[in-house]
Every structure is written in structure tokens, then in C-alpha cells.
Scaffold this motif. Structure first.
Motif, PDB file in Angstrom:
ATOM      1  N   GLU A   9       1.128   4.148  -9.392  1.00  0.00           N
ATOM      2  CA  GLU A   9       0.223   5.031 -10.583  1.00  0.00           C
ATOM      3  C   GLU A   9       1.089   5.738 -11.179  1.00  0.00           C
ATOM      4  OE1 GLU A   9      -3.407   4.994  -7.726  1.00  0.00           O
ATOM      5  OE2 GLU A   9      -1.241   6.045  -6.792  1.00  0.00           O
ATOM      6  N   ARG A  10       1.754   6.229 -10.878  1.00  0.00           N
ATOM      7  CA  ARG A  10       3.335   7.080 -11.612  1.00  0.00           C
ATOM      8  C   ARG A  10       3.841   5.920 -13.164  1.00  0.00           C
ATOM      9  NH1 ARG A  10       6.744   8.091  -7.940  1.00  0.00           N
ATOM     10  NH2 ARG A  10       8.433   7.281  -8.524  1.00  0.00           N
ATOM     11  N   HIS A  11       3.594   5.201 -13.121  1.00  0.00           N
ATOM     12  CA  HIS A  11       3.847   3.959 -14.320  1.00  0.00           C
ATOM     13  C   HIS A  11       2.610   3.628 -14.896  1.00  0.00           C
ATOM     14  CE1 HIS A  11       7.716   4.571 -13.943  1.00  0.00           C
ATOM     15  NE2 HIS A  11       8.198   4.494 -12.102  1.00  0.00           N
ATOM     16  N   GLY A  12       1.543   4.044 -14.825  1.00  0.00           N
ATOM     17  CA  GLY A  12      -0.125   4.071 -15.215  1.00  0.00           C
ATOM     18  C   GLY A  12      -0.676   2.661 -14.961  1.00  0.00           C
ATOM     19  N   PHE A  13      -0.367   2.387 -13.284  1.00  0.00           N
ATOM     20  CA  PHE A  13      -0.988   0.999 -12.460  1.00  0.00           C
ATOM     21  C   PHE A  13      -2.434   1.610 -12.016  1.00  0.00           C
ATOM     22  CE2 PHE A  13       2.685  -0.930 -13.330  1.00  0.00           C
ATOM     23  CZ  PHE A  13       2.776  -2.206 -13.519  1.00  0.00           C
ATOM     24  N   SER A  14      -3.533   1.228 -11.936  1.00  0.00           N
ATOM     25  CA  SER A  14      -4.520   1.781 -11.265  1.00  0.00           C
ATOM     26  C   SER A  14      -4.946   0.031 -10.399  1.00  0.00           C
ATOM     27  CB  SER A  14      -5.694   1.761 -12.284  1.00  0.00           C
ATOM     28  OG  SER A  14      -5.700   2.570 -13.357  1.00  0.00           O
ATOM     29  N   ILE A  15      -5.145   0.962  -9.227  1.00  0.00           N
ATOM     30  CA  ILE A  15      -6.067  -0.419  -8.044  1.00  0.00           C
ATOM     31  C   ILE A  15      -7.125  -0.802  -8.604  1.00  0.00           C
ATOM     32  CG2 ILE A  15      -6.323  -0.526  -5.774  1.00  0.00           C
ATOM     33  CD1 ILE A  15      -4.484   2.053  -4.941  1.00  0.00           C
ATOM     34  N   VAL A  53       1.458  -1.524  -0.014  1.00  0.00           N
ATOM     35  CA  VAL A  53       0.346  -0.022   0.111  1.00  0.00           C
ATOM     36  C   VAL A  53       0.933   0.815   0.280  1.00  0.00           C
ATOM     37  CG1 VAL A  53      -1.805   1.343   1.599  1.00  0.00           C
ATOM     38  CG2 VAL A  53      -1.853  -1.050   1.238  1.00  0.00           C
ATOM     39  N   GLN A  54       1.833   1.463   0.713  1.00  0.00           N
ATOM     40  CA  GLN A  54       2.802   2.474   0.619  1.00  0.00           C
ATOM     41  C   GLN A  54       3.414   2.519  -0.785  1.00  0.00           C
ATOM     42  OE1 GLN A  54       6.712   2.322   1.038  1.00  0.00           O
ATOM     43  NE2 GLN A  54       6.662  -0.614   0.948  1.00  0.00           N
ATOM     44  N   ALA A  55       3.140   2.165  -1.936  1.00  0.00           N
ATOM     45  CA  ALA A  55       4.280   2.175  -2.611  1.00  0.00           C
ATOM     46  C   ALA A  55       3.052   2.369  -4.207  1.00  0.00           C
ATOM     47  CB  ALA A  55       4.882   0.959  -3.096  1.00  0.00           C
ATOM     48  N   THR A  56       1.782   2.229  -3.279  1.00  0.00           N
ATOM     49  CA  THR A  56       0.581   2.435  -4.391  1.00  0.00           C
ATOM     50  C   THR A  56       1.085   3.131  -5.338  1.00  0.00           C
ATOM     51  OG1 THR A  56      -0.371   3.880  -3.136  1.00  0.00           O
ATOM     52  CG2 THR A  56      -0.472   1.025  -3.391  1.00  0.00           C
ATOM     53  N   HIS A  87      -1.622  -5.245   1.666  1.00  0.00           N
ATOM     54  CA  HIS A  87      -1.481  -5.041  -0.386  1.00  0.00           C
ATOM     55  C   HIS A  87      -2.467  -4.374  -1.017  1.00  0.00           C
ATOM     56  CE1 HIS A  87       2.598  -7.173   0.595  1.00  0.00           C
ATOM     57  NE2 HIS A  87       2.969  -7.169  -1.247  1.00  0.00           N
ATOM     58  N   VAL A  88      -2.277  -4.167  -2.426  1.00  0.00           N
ATOM     59  CA  VAL A  88      -3.589  -4.023  -3.374  1.00  0.00           C
ATOM     60  C   VAL A  88      -2.911  -4.800  -4.062  1.00  0.00           C
ATOM     61  CG1 VAL A  88      -5.196  -1.799  -1.822  1.00  0.00           C
ATOM     62  CG2 VAL A  88      -3.193  -1.588  -3.836  1.00  0.00           C
ATOM     63  N   ASP A  89      -4.238  -4.652  -5.187  1.00  0.00           N
ATOM     64  CA  ASP A  89      -3.957  -5.802  -6.053  1.00  0.00           C
ATOM     65  C   ASP A  89      -3.634  -4.431  -7.406  1.00  0.00           C
ATOM     66  OD1 ASP A  89      -3.119  -7.693  -6.028  1.00  0.00           O
ATOM     67  OD2 ASP A  89      -5.453  -8.753  -6.476  1.00  0.00           O
ATOM     68  N   MET A  90      -3.292  -4.555  -8.244  1.00  0.00           N
ATOM     69  CA  MET A  90      -2.950  -3.550  -9.803  1.00  0.00           C
ATOM     70  C   MET A  90      -2.926  -3.548 -10.456  1.00  0.00           C
ATOM     71  SD  MET A  90      -0.985  -0.833  -7.321  1.00  0.00           S
ATOM     72  CE  MET A  90      -1.337   1.063  -8.649  1.00  0.00           C
ATOM     73  N   VAL A  91      -2.584  -2.351 -11.583  1.00  0.00           N
ATOM     74  CA  VAL A  91      -3.732  -3.122 -12.985  1.00  0.00           C
ATOM     75  C   VAL A  91      -3.114  -2.083 -13.854  1.00  0.00           C
ATOM     76  CG1 VAL A  91      -4.379  -4.156 -15.300  1.00  0.00           C
ATOM     77  CG2 VAL A  91      -4.498  -5.713 -12.758  1.00  0.00           C
ATOM     78  N   ARG A  92      -2.323  -2.795 -15.208  1.00  0.00           N
ATOM     79  CA  ARG A  92      -1.617  -1.468 -16.632  1.00  0.00           C
ATOM     80  C   ARG A  92      -1.935  -1.781 -17.458  1.00  0.00           C
ATOM     81  NH1 ARG A  92       1.881  -1.072 -19.639  1.00  0.00           N
ATOM     82  NH2 ARG A  92       3.103   0.984 -20.317  1.00  0.00           N
ATOM     83  N   GLY A  93      -2.199  -1.594 -18.482  1.00  0.00           N
ATOM     84  CA  GLY A  93      -2.009  -1.810 -19.799  1.00  0.00           C
ATOM     85  C   GLY A  93      -4.072  -2.422 -20.156  1.00  0.00           C
TER      86      GLY A  93
END
Length: 141
Positions: free
Chosen positions: A115-121, A108-111, A133-139
Motif C-alpha cells: 500500500e505504501r507503494h500505491g497498491f490497493s487490495i 496478508v502480512q505484507a499488504t 493472500h490478497v490480490d492488489m493492483v496499482r495504476g
């Protein structure tokens, strides 16, 4: 700050360096149990090493399904864009392999970093190895 570069690593040849970094960050600093840190997926993952000059200071891995994980930078090199260089290399390799969507479980502290690299929670917060933690996706899906 010397020059930072990232290369695709060889799990067999570079195993000691990858292990040294992950053991320092995850096992020693974050108290992740070793049996949770090391898994069978390491053998099939594409591994990356970030260097300052010729000294390995960070690592990450990419699984065949586009899952990014084990992103770690040694404490003395944090805040110096090493993680950015690592993540850009992993995303570039994923796209080169036709993996148009990348996923990861972020502390969580690294979200904001991801996000700066295009990932979304895409999930609620959950605990993994006792760390939020949270799951994140990009693309594209």
C-alpha cells in the motif's frame, strides 16, 4: 548498511542467485512446496536482483502482463528498505515497458508494504501455498 542497488537480472546467468534467495525465503522459511515455487513463467519474466555491495540479498520478477511476484529479501536484510528498492525498480521497469497497471498477490502480512507503494487490495483473502493472500493492483486499468 552498505549500499543497496537493484539491477535487472538474467534468468540464465543469475539463476543460481535467484534460486538461492527464493529457496531460502519461500521454501525453507515459509514451507512453500518447490513445485509451487518454480514455474514456467520464470523463463519469460523480467527478474531483478537487489545487492548489498556485490552480494545478492533480494529478488523479484515481473511478468509480461504486469504481474509482480516472488518478491523476497533474505532474513538478515529485512527492515532495511531492500524491499522498497526492489519494488521501486520493478514498478519503474513495468512503466518503462508501457505496463501502466501492475498487479500482485500479496501475503496478508505484507499488504501495508505494498500500500505504501500505491497498491490497493482488490480481492477477498485467499490461501496460496497455505499462506493467506490478497490480490492488489496499482495504476490505471
Amino acid at each position: 548498511m552498505n549500499r543497496i542497488h537493484v539491477r535487472v537480472a538474467d534468468w540464465q546467468k543469475d539463476n543460481a542467485e535467484i534460486r538461492r534467495i527464493r529457496e531460502s525465503v519461500f521454501i525453507a522459511e515459509q514451507a512453500v512446496p518447490p513445485e509451487l515455487e518454480w514455474d514456467a513463467e520464470d523463463a519469460t519474466a523480467v527478474h531483478f536482483l537487489a545487492y548489498e555491495g556485490d552480494f545478492p540479498i533480494g529478488t523479484a520478477r515481473l511478468l509480461p502482463d504486469g504481474q509482480i511476484g516472488r518478491v523476497s529479501v533474505l532474513r538478515d536484510w529485512r527492515g532495511l528498505k531492500v524491499g522498497d528498492a526492489l519494488l521501486q525498480a520493478v514498478i519503474g521497469e513495468a512503466e518503462k515497458r508501457g505496463l501502466r497497471q501492475q498487479m500482485l498477490s500479496a501475503q496478508v502480512q505484507a499488504t501495508a508494504f505494498y500500500e505504501r507503494h500505491g497498491f490497493s487490495i482488490v480481492s477477498e483473502e485467499f490461501l496460496e501455498a497455505g499462506i493467506p493472500h490478497v490480490d492488489m493492483v496499482r495504476g490505471a486499468a
